[in-house]
Write an enzyme that holds these catalytic residues in place. Structure first.
Site, PDB file in Angstrom:
ATOM      1  N   HIS A 184       0.848  -1.190   0.000  1.00 37.76           N
ATOM      2  CA  HIS A 184       0.000   0.000   0.000  1.00 37.76           C
ATOM      3  C   HIS A 184       0.884   1.240   0.000  1.00 37.76           C
ATOM      4  O   HIS A 184       1.733   1.397   0.877  1.00 37.76           O
ATOM      5  CB  HIS A 184      -0.900   0.024   1.234  1.00 37.76           C
ATOM      6  CG  HIS A 184      -1.980  -1.012   1.211  1.00 37.76           C
ATOM      7  ND1 HIS A 184      -2.287  -1.800   2.292  1.00 37.76           N
ATOM      8  CD2 HIS A 184      -2.821  -1.398   0.225  1.00 37.76           C
ATOM      9  CE1 HIS A 184      -3.284  -2.617   1.978  1.00 37.76           C
ATOM     10  NE2 HIS A 184      -3.617  -2.393   0.725  1.00 37.76           N
ATOM     11  N   TRP A 232       3.886   0.080   4.864  1.00 42.25           N
ATOM     12  CA  TRP A 232       4.612  -1.060   5.435  1.00 42.25           C
ATOM     13  C   TRP A 232       3.784  -2.348   5.385  1.00 42.25           C
ATOM     14  O   TRP A 232       3.730  -3.104   6.340  1.00 42.25           O
ATOM     15  CB  TRP A 232       5.077  -0.781   6.872  1.00 42.25           C
ATOM     16  CG  TRP A 232       5.845   0.495   6.998  1.00 42.25           C
ATOM     17  CD1 TRP A 232       6.944   0.865   6.280  1.00 42.25           C
ATOM     18  CD2 TRP A 232       5.579   1.586   7.894  1.00 42.25           C
ATOM     19  NE1 TRP A 232       7.385   2.120   6.683  1.00 42.25           N
ATOM     20  CE2 TRP A 232       6.561   2.579   7.658  1.00 42.25           C
ATOM     21  CE3 TRP A 232       4.617   1.808   8.877  1.00 42.25           C
ATOM     22  CZ2 TRP A 232       6.595   3.780   8.369  1.00 42.25           C
ATOM     23  CZ3 TRP A 232       4.653   2.999   9.572  1.00 42.25           C
ATOM     24  CH2 TRP A 232       5.632   3.971   9.318  1.00 42.25           C
ATOM     25  N   HIS A 233       3.131  -2.569   4.241  1.00 40.20           N
ATOM     26  CA  HIS A 233       2.294  -3.759   4.071  1.00 40.20           C
ATOM     27  C   HIS A 233       2.815  -4.633   2.925  1.00 40.20           C
ATOM     28  O   HIS A 233       2.053  -5.079   2.079  1.00 40.20           O
ATOM     29  CB  HIS A 233       0.840  -3.350   3.779  1.00 40.20           C
ATOM     30  CG  HIS A 233       0.192  -2.586   4.895  1.00 40.20           C
ATOM     31  ND1 HIS A 233      -0.921  -1.792   4.706  1.00 40.20           N
ATOM     32  CD2 HIS A 233       0.505  -2.494   6.217  1.00 40.20           C
ATOM     33  CE1 HIS A 233      -1.266  -1.245   5.867  1.00 40.20           C
ATOM     34  NE2 HIS A 233      -0.406  -1.655   6.790  1.00 40.20           N
ATOM     35  N   GLN A 234       4.101  -4.892   2.901  1.00 39.69           N
ATOM     36  CA  GLN A 234       4.660  -5.690   1.816  1.00 39.69           C
ATOM     37  C   GLN A 234       4.044  -7.093   1.820  1.00 39.69           C
ATOM     38  O   GLN A 234       3.881  -7.702   2.877  1.00 39.69           O
ATOM     39  CB  GLN A 234       6.177  -5.780   1.959  1.00 39.69           C
ATOM     40  CG  GLN A 234       6.874  -4.429   1.826  1.00 39.69           C
ATOM     41  CD  GLN A 234       8.367  -4.576   1.745  1.00 39.69           C
ATOM     42  OE1 GLN A 234       8.906  -4.974   0.721  1.00 39.69           O
ATOM     43  NE2 GLN A 234       9.062  -4.259   2.820  1.00 39.69           N
TER      44      GLN A 234
END
Length: 537
Positions: free
Chosen positions: A323, A472-474
């Site tokens: 995101h 920080w949604h890898q």
């Protein structure tokens, strides 16, 4: 689980004594080895350890979570760039004016759930139905996953028995006593014709979206990580060993079966063997890294580094999604307090009613957060930020090896904004963001818009490229599915390899709508169910 201890102090003492004993007599063989104590791995390890006859080893590269910056919700930013953060960086990106953006990821017991903003976001109905269609298994669809959410939640909010659960391990509640910045955002949304809800989960994530006060994992003013909710209460059991500062370097094989792992502990190489299975829950960067450095991945990439190919899986490290967001900042008329870690309200909305899920993800933060490049435009001393985020970006990145060794850093080509549709979506997002922040609802609270302000198309595109940051949604780098680029099947088993499953955000075929902690818990729950069923434990 029933807690036989009279107090938290008694449990803590039992945990310390038991884990000291486990470490003093580390076994060479366990039934299951779970690699990574984040939001999925913590669940898998705890669920497998429910059976006292089953011996589980949980390996975590990071250290203890006993730190004020982990426990106190408002201190979460203090973890970034410390030993509790992997400190990943994406490669310089021409679509971001050559910028390299940080890709922070938790390196501590609890993983991201120990350093994030504690938002519990279940994902949209269509996300889970998409997973089920890709996997060819209805056990992944929304109705099935809803039963998991109801079973694991301990919901402390407005009653919704169809969708919410009571008494589970996951305490969830709406942000307590939200600040005016949050409540006025909901008022602003209503003024623009966007509906508001009691919760951003439930009905809001079954339709077009809306705005709501966040559901958070905070109780009595303290963070509740997934590790603390699931794993920690079982650490007094003799059948669960949790080993920190343990860096998984490679998988160990007997022919095509994974039989254990090679681990760096205290600077020394050790091998632990698994009688039944190894589960990788290392996250969307390190899971593909361990796979590739163990010979599982794209043949050309492995051969480039002299790694013998055990299983050619071209999808390992591909399909990288995250995101991305763009901060819009307003100055307060008077300084305001920061509540519940600073993220108390959110908005999901569709730019096109024909979409199957909201493509806009707006996260509010109650302090000013510019990118380094946009900070030069002038940051107010007292202000707040609305992040205009892309819930389903079309850009796709990839992860590559820089070398064959455990300390060789991963190359992260995030390719943020490489798809032209993402720039169009970003422009629409910022338009909505500015309409919200400049709505009459904020009249008394806000002095004025600090950035971006009214810019022409070229100037706004430059602002977006300079301002893009990650939530920080890898995810999605070892996806579940049935096509040639899939890495795991519907039961999370790695194709062509026995004794190995993956349970973390990397198995998503597309990124879920909203923060990824809650979907990772569900992935952990599904993995545990599947493993227990397969081995009769």
């Amino acid at each position: 689980m029933n807690n036989p201890y009279h107090s938290e102090h008694d449990l803590a003492d039992a945990v310390r004594r038991n884990q000291a004993a486990r470490h003093a007599s580390l076994r060479s063989h366990y039934d299951f080895i779970v690699c990574g104590a984040g939001s999925s791995g913590s669940v898998v390890a705890a669920r497998l350890a429910e059976n006292p006859e089953v011996h589980v080893l949980l390996l975590e590269a990071g250290g203890s979570d006993e730190a004020a910056s982990v426990i106190e919700p408002a201190q979460w930013p203090l973890n970034l760039g410390t030993e509790r953060d992997w400190g990943f960086m994406a490669e310089p990106n021409a679509h971001l004016n050559g910028r390299s953006i940080p890709m922070n990821m938790g390196k501590v017991l609890g993983g991201g759930s120990s350093i994030n903003v504690m938002v519990w976001a279940r994902g949209h109905r269509s996300d889970w139905n998409h997973f089920a269609a890709e996997a060819g298994d209805e056990a992944w669809n929304y109705e099935s996953v809803l039963q998991i959410y109801r079973r694991i939640e301990d919901w402390h909010g407005p009653a919704d028995p169809e969708r919410r659960g009571k008494g589970g391990p996951v305490y969830v509640a709406p942000a307590r006593d939200p600040q005016p910045t949050a409540t006025l955002m909901l008022e602003a949304a209503r003024s623009l014709g966007i509906p508001t809800f009691d919760s951003p989960n439930g009905a809001m994530m079954e339709g077009d979206g809306g705005a709501a006060i966040n559901d958070l994992r905070i109780r009595d003013g303290k963070r509740l990580s997934v590790f603390r909710s699931y794993t920690y209460p079982r650490m007094a059991q003799e059948n669960l060993t949790v080993l920190t500062d343990a860096l998984v370097s490679k998988l160990v094989f007997e022919e095509s079966t994974v039989t254990g792992v090679e681990v760096i502990v205290g600077g020394r190489k050790r091998q632990f063997n698994a009688a039944k299975e190894v589960i990788l829950s290392l996250g969307a960067v390190n899971t593909p890294k361990v796979l590739m450095q163990s010979g599982i991945g794209p043949e050309k990439e492995l051969q480039r580094h002299g790694i013998s190919v055990r299983q050619h899986l071209p999808g390992v490290g591909q399909n990288h999604q995250d995101h991305v967001s763009f901060g819009c900042i307003w100055e307060y008329a008077e300084p305001q307090q920061v509540g519940n870690g600073g993220s108390e309200a959110t908005l999901y909305w569709k730019s096109d009613p024909g979409l199957d899920a909201p493509d806009m993800l707006h996260c509010q933060v109650e302090f000013p957060v510019p990118s380094a490049e946009n900070a030069a435009r002038g940051v107010p001393e007292h202000g707040w930020t609305m992040f205009a985020g892309l819930a389903h970006p079309k850009s796709r990145g990839e992860l590559l090896l820089s070398g064959p060794e455990v300390n060789d850093a991963m190359i992260i080509r995030a390719n943020t904004l490489s798809d032209p549709d993402d720039m169009r979506a970003a422009l629409a997002n910022i338009d909505l963001c500015r309409a919200l922040g400049n709505a009459g609802a904020f009249g008394r609270l806000v002095k004025g818009e600090s950035m971006p302000g009214k810019l022409n198309r070229e100037e706004m595109e430059a602002y977006i490229r300079d301002g893009a940051v990650t939530y920080w949604h890898q995810s999605c780098t070892a996806k579940m599915g049935r096509d040639a680029m899939s890495v795991v099947d519907a039961k999370l088993r790695v194709y062509g390899v026995k004794g190995l499953r993956i349970a973390d955000a990397s198995i998503m075929s597309r990124i879920t709508t909203g923060n990824t902690m809650a979907p990772c818990v569900v992935i952990g729950e599904r993995a545990a169910e599947l493993i227990k069923s397969a081995h009769g434990v």
